[in-house]
Design a protein around this motif. Structure first.
Motif, mmCIF file in Angstrom:
data_model
loop_
_atom_site.group_PDB
_atom_site.id
_atom_site.type_symbol
_atom_site.label_atom_id
_atom_site.label_comp_id
_atom_site.label_asym_id
_atom_site.label_seq_id
_atom_site.Cartn_x
_atom_site.Cartn_y
_atom_site.Cartn_z
ATOM 1 N N VAL A 41 -13.423 52.250 21.310
ATOM 2 C CA VAL A 41 -14.391 51.215 20.953
ATOM 3 C C VAL A 41 -15.128 51.598 19.671
ATOM 4 N N LYS A 42 -15.491 52.867 19.535
ATOM 5 C CA LYS A 42 -16.169 53.337 18.332
ATOM 6 C C LYS A 42 -15.271 53.159 17.101
ATOM 7 N N SER A 43 -13.973 53.374 17.268
ATOM 8 C CA SER A 43 -13.027 53.210 16.169
ATOM 9 C C SER A 43 -12.935 51.747 15.730
ATOM 10 N N ILE A 44 -12.933 50.841 16.710
ATOM 11 C CA ILE A 44 -12.897 49.408 16.406
ATOM 12 C C ILE A 44 -14.122 49.016 15.588
ATOM 13 N N LEU A 45 -15.272 49.553 15.961
ATOM 14 C CA LEU A 45 -16.512 49.294 15.222
ATOM 15 C C LEU A 45 -16.418 49.840 13.803
ATOM 16 N N ALA A 46 -15.958 51.083 13.682
ATOM 17 C CA ALA A 46 -15.905 51.752 12.382
ATOM 18 C C ALA A 46 -14.938 51.073 11.427
ATOM 19 N N ARG A 47 -13.890 50.433 11.950
ATOM 20 C CA ARG A 47 -12.903 49.754 11.104
ATOM 21 C C ARG A 47 -13.381 48.379 10.634
ATOM 22 N N GLY A 48 -14.545 47.954 11.083
ATOM 23 C CA GLY A 48 -15.057 46.656 10.655
ATOM 24 C C GLY A 48 -14.443 45.487 11.387
ATOM 25 N N GLN A 49 -14.000 45.705 12.630
ATOM 26 C CA GLN A 49 -13.371 44.639 13.401
ATOM 27 C C GLN A 49 -14.342 43.891 14.306
ATOM 28 N N VAL A 50 -15.645 44.154 14.106
ATOM 29 C CA VAL A 50 -16.658 43.494 14.929
ATOM 30 C C VAL A 50 -17.627 42.734 14.034
ATOM 31 N N THR A 51 -17.873 41.481 14.374
ATOM 32 C CA THR A 51 -18.886 40.705 13.651
ATOM 33 C C THR A 51 -19.966 40.254 14.633
ATOM 34 N N VAL A 52 -21.193 40.190 14.122
ATOM 35 C CA VAL A 52 -22.325 39.660 14.886
ATOM 36 C C VAL A 52 -22.786 38.417 14.155
ATOM 37 N N ASP A 53 -22.663 37.260 14.808
ATOM 38 C CA ASP A 53 -22.945 35.967 14.176
ATOM 39 C C ASP A 53 -22.092 35.818 12.921
ATOM 40 N N ASP A 54 -22.662 36.045 11.760
ATOM 41 C CA ASP A 54 -21.928 35.765 10.522
ATOM 42 C C ASP A 54 -21.777 36.982 9.624
#
Length: 302
Positions: A41-54
């Motif tokens: 999960v931390k890797s997914i975050l670090a790769r920029g695969q998570v957005t919050v709103d816009d």
């Protein structure tokens, strides 16, 4: 966690979940992706695969609020190759590509980030059709600025656009969420912009002391805390809007570099390139592209 349609959406490329109660982003993701390890999960975050709103969000301890929507793009190895992280193609032909870039995505590479950029992703995108295809930067948006951005597909088109930029571009409109209540409903700001050795831009009122800059604005809506402005560029200088909003006494939300003193209420820079209107470099027809005003800008300025 409820899986009702109102707060949970899933498709082949992403998972989108509405935040129901305050939480830190990493803790929230661990609940949503309970089948994955903490490191995954931390890797997914670090790769920029998570957005919050816009906006793209990489901070593990980012504070989520009820009503925000978190979208998780599935592992790049598991999705179709046409997935572009942090951007959406608005228009494409054999000469140009126009995108809507999210806040948090670099336009071009830096020393610390080479691949997670708009240019790199679009280069890979066009090379799938033909390995000889290329993408060329025409203009840039700051990492934390979202909105409409154009790229060329050949050196010739790039040069034509850049060499005739002032004649080719008919309209560049931004929206800016700024601090405080702007009392004058519309106006313009002029100054000469200079750059320090530390790459900080500042205004001078001494004629010809730098590059002349002119910015028009009008208030769209606002309250005592925030104002939403439509901002038109009559010149295109580095950090022009950010400096001129500081000059106005209402710095852009989240812009610590240019005068913001308040806590960042939207988790990103309050600047968005809304409209780009220009003459097509080959057909010479006028075309225009718009990117919707971010929801967080509208909500905070009601």
């Amino acid at each position: 966690m409820s899986n009702k349609k109102s707060n949970y959406r899933k498709d082949a490329k992403s998972i989108s979940v509405e935040v129901k109660e305050a939480d830190e982003l990493l803790a929230f993701l661990l609940k949503v992706m309970s089948n994955r390890s903490r490191n995954s999960v931390k890797s997914i975050l670090a790769r920029g695969q998570v957005t919050v709103d816009d906006h793209i969000e990489k901070q593990f301890n980012y504070n989520l609020k009820p009503g925000q929507r978190v979208t998780i793009l599935k592992n790049k190895a598991a999705v179709k190759q046409d997935v572009l992280i942090g951007m959406k193609i608005l228009y494409e032909d054999e000469h140009i590509i126009v995108i809507n870039k999210e806040a948090g995505l670099l336009s071009i590479a830096t020393e610390s980030e080479k691949q997670q950029t708009a240019l790199h992703q679009l280069m890979k995108y066009v090379k799938r059709e033909d390995p000889d295809n290329r993408i060329f930067v025409v203009h840039r948006l700051d990492k934390d600025t979202s909105g409409v951005m154009m790229f060329a597909k050949s050196e010739q088109v790039k040069r034509k656009l850049q060499d005739n930029w002032n004649q080719t571009v008919k309209e560049r409109i931004y929206v800016a969420l700024v601090e405080g209540k702007v009392s004058k409903r519309e106006g313009y700001i002029t100054s000469w912009l200079r750059e320090t050795k530390t790459h900080l831009m500042y205004s001078s009122q001494t004629p010809n002391d730098g590059l002349f800059a002119k910015t028009r604005y009008r208030v769209i809506q606002g309250n005592n805390e925030f104002s939403l402005l439509e901002v038109s560029l009559e010149t295109g200088r580095k950090n022009q809007i950010r400096v001129h909003m500081q000059d106005l006494g209402h710095p852009v939300v989240g812009d610590k570099k240019y005068g913001s003193k308040k806590r960042n209420a939207i988790g990103r820079l309050g600047l968005h390139a809304r409209t780009l209107t220009f003459l097509h470099p080959v057909t010479n027809k006028q075309i225009s592209f718009k990117a919707d005003i971010p929801a967080s800008f509208l909500n905070k300025s009601k």
